[in-house]
Scaffold this active site. Structure first.
Site, short mmCIF file in Angstrom:
data_model
loop_
_atom_site.label_atom_id
_atom_site.label_comp_id
_atom_site.label_asym_id
_atom_site.label_seq_id
_atom_site.Cartn_x
_atom_site.Cartn_y
_atom_site.Cartn_z
N LEU A 159 11.24 1.92 -2.93
CA LEU A 159 10.92 2.72 -1.75
C LEU A 159 9.48 3.23 -1.81
O LEU A 159 9.10 4.17 -1.14
CB LEU A 159 11.90 3.89 -1.60
CG LEU A 159 13.36 3.49 -1.46
CD1 LEU A 159 14.25 4.73 -1.35
CD2 LEU A 159 13.57 2.60 -0.24
N HIS B 149 7.01 -9.65 0.70
CA HIS B 149 6.11 -10.50 -0.09
C HIS B 149 5.16 -11.31 0.80
O HIS B 149 4.70 -12.37 0.42
CB HIS B 149 6.91 -11.42 -1.03
CG HIS B 149 7.61 -10.65 -2.11
ND1 HIS B 149 6.99 -10.29 -3.29
CD2 HIS B 149 8.85 -10.12 -2.17
CE1 HIS B 149 7.84 -9.59 -4.03
NE2 HIS B 149 8.98 -9.47 -3.37
N ASP C 188 2.30 -0.76 1.31
CA ASP C 188 2.85 0.55 0.98
C ASP C 188 1.84 1.67 1.21
O ASP C 188 2.17 2.74 1.72
CB ASP C 188 3.31 0.58 -0.50
CG ASP C 188 4.33 -0.50 -0.79
OD1 ASP C 188 4.84 -1.10 0.17
OD2 ASP C 188 4.61 -0.74 -1.98
N SER D 101 5.26 4.76 -5.90
CA SER D 101 3.89 4.71 -6.43
C SER D 101 2.86 4.98 -5.34
O SER D 101 1.95 5.79 -5.54
CB SER D 101 3.57 3.34 -7.03
OG SER D 101 4.63 2.86 -7.75
C1 GLA Z 1 5.97 -3.97 -3.35
C2 GLA Z 1 4.45 -4.03 -3.19
C3 GLA Z 1 4.06 -4.37 -1.75
C4 GLA Z 1 4.80 -5.61 -1.24
C5 GLA Z 1 6.31 -5.51 -1.56
C6 GLA Z 1 7.04 -6.79 -1.23
O1 GLA Z 1 6.48 -2.91 -2.62
O2 GLA Z 1 3.87 -2.80 -3.56
O3 GLA Z 1 2.66 -4.52 -1.65
O4 GLA Z 1 4.25 -6.76 -1.79
O5 GLA Z 1 6.56 -5.19 -2.92
O6 GLA Z 1 7.02 -7.04 0.13
#
Ligand code: GLA
Length: 391
Positions: free
Chosen positions: A131, A43, A178, A134
């Protein structure tokens, strides 16, 4: 004798080509993008901070053939559904196909005129388990749509377009972590990423280390809503602190002392959220140092502190995640354990000595089942390459 990853990939591609021919009656090209774990830095990405993800050996595969019209047909083997949309009239459908449409739309908005396409999608990334299924889907789709004719795009542009697709078309206000790791993952390395500048530094994992992923098999409802709430709470924190620091844009721009001197200006819940982000950024920087020195004890201590902060200050853990971490910490040879990804259920990531992996799997799985009645899934991976062409 176990089959090599390359042989597995080749047989996966052959199966996809056959399936594609059965569905659409023609030949295809194949692309893929991986899921990820995040070692530490949770986060923090949408707070312009630091993260340390690694790509894992679960891929989302896309097979594609282009056509002369502007229709995109998509079949998902995971959902066993066929969907379609027209590139001139993108309309959210409120299902998995929105990720595909969103990416196509963002590529078009950045000036690329796409041809129609027939697409087959098959993902190994466990869906909705933290994981990053998306982003794997978005990036694998983006690669397929782009590489059909436009090779001049770079991975960074693609990661940003995929994030926009998720923010603006799907409606999740995710950060950039991600999509960047799905594009840039590197075998045997974690990526230390500055989410503001997108500056990257790769850190090698010690050779005998494995990333063990424990899936609690529990996903709490409204995780997406809670995620957006956390993000809004952080934004509110910055807005309130900007009364004292008028040029403040992100929490990372405050020193620890500056923050601690003024945190009492914040309402209690916002204080907790900001405290997590401030301390987590420091932990990522320290973890990069620990990994560079191969100091796994220190890395493990930082992972434990991260989990504690996510549980008590950010409040995104769950009883199942806490139990999984507790069980992992009892195993000799497990250096560090914490929840990974957005939270509210999903997976933990564990840094485990290679020779300990099967004992870890047996013991954690047995205890978790005894305590919850749920059979968990436990996977071992090394860090892998990011998106690319299939074979
Ligand atoms: C999800 C979001 C990321 C990040 C994480 C928490 O995976 O897609 O952008 O914020 O939560 O670290």
């Amino acid at each position: 004798m176990s089959t090599s990853p390359a042989a597995l990939d080749a047989s996966r591609c052959a199966d996809l080509c056959n399936h594609f021919r059965t569905l659409y009656g023609e030949a295809c090209r194949i692309y893929r993008a991986p899921g990820r774990i995040n070692l530490i830095g949770e986060h923090t990405d949408y707070n312009n901070g630091f993260v340390m993800p690694a790509a894992i050996r679960f891929y989302c595969w896309t097979a594609i053939a282009t056509s002369k019209d502007r229709t995109v047909e998509v079949y998902s083997t995971n959902f066993k559904e066929r969907r379609s949309f027209h590139l001139d009239h993108p309309q959210p459908q409120r299902n998995w196909c929105d990720y595909v449409q969103g990416v196509a739309l963002m590529l078009e908005e950045s000036g690329i005129r796409l041809p129609g396409a027939r697409i087959l999608i098959s993902s190994e990334v466990p869906i909705g388990s933290g994981l990053s299924s998306s982003a794997a889907l978005e990036v694998a789709t983006g690669f397929a749509l782009l590489d059909t004719q436009y090779k001049t795009w770079n991975r960074r542009q693609l990661a940003l377009a995929c994030q926009r697709a998720e923010n603006e078309f799907v409606g999740t206000r995710c950060g950039i972590m991600d999509q960047v790791i799905a594009c840039h993952g590197k075998a045997d390395h974690a990526l230390m990423l500055d989410c503001r500048s997108l500056e990257q530094r790769f850190l090698r994992f010690p050779e005998n280390l494995r990333l063990v992923i424990c899936n609690t098999m529990v996903k709490h409802e409204n995780a997406a809503g809670e995620y957006n709430t956390r993000r809004a709470e952080c934004e509110e924190g910055v807005r309130l602190l900007a009364r004292k620091f008028p040029t403040l844009k992100s929490l990372r721009d405050l020193t620890r002392d500056e923050y601690e001197n003024f945190e009492k200006l914040l309402p209690p819940v916002i204080q907790k959220r900001c405290r997590h982000v401030m301390s987590e950024n420091r932990r990522v920087l320290a973890a990069a140092g620990a990994l560079e020195k191969q100091d796994l004890r220190n890395l493990g201590a930082l992972m434990a502190a991260s989990h504690h902060s996510l549980r008590h200050d950010y409040e995104v853990s769950s009883p199942e995640l806490d139990l999984m971490v507790e069980l992992a910490n009892q195993i000799q040879g497990c250096y560090g354990a914490r929840m990974t990804g957005g939270g509210f259920g999903g997976c933990t990531v564990n840094v485990v000595a290679a020779e300990t992996v099967s004992r870890f799997q047996n013991q954690v799985s047995k205890e978790y089942k005894a305590r919850t009645g749920i059979v968990p899934e436990i996977y071992a991976s090394t860090a892998c390459e990011g998106a690319g062409v299939g074979q």
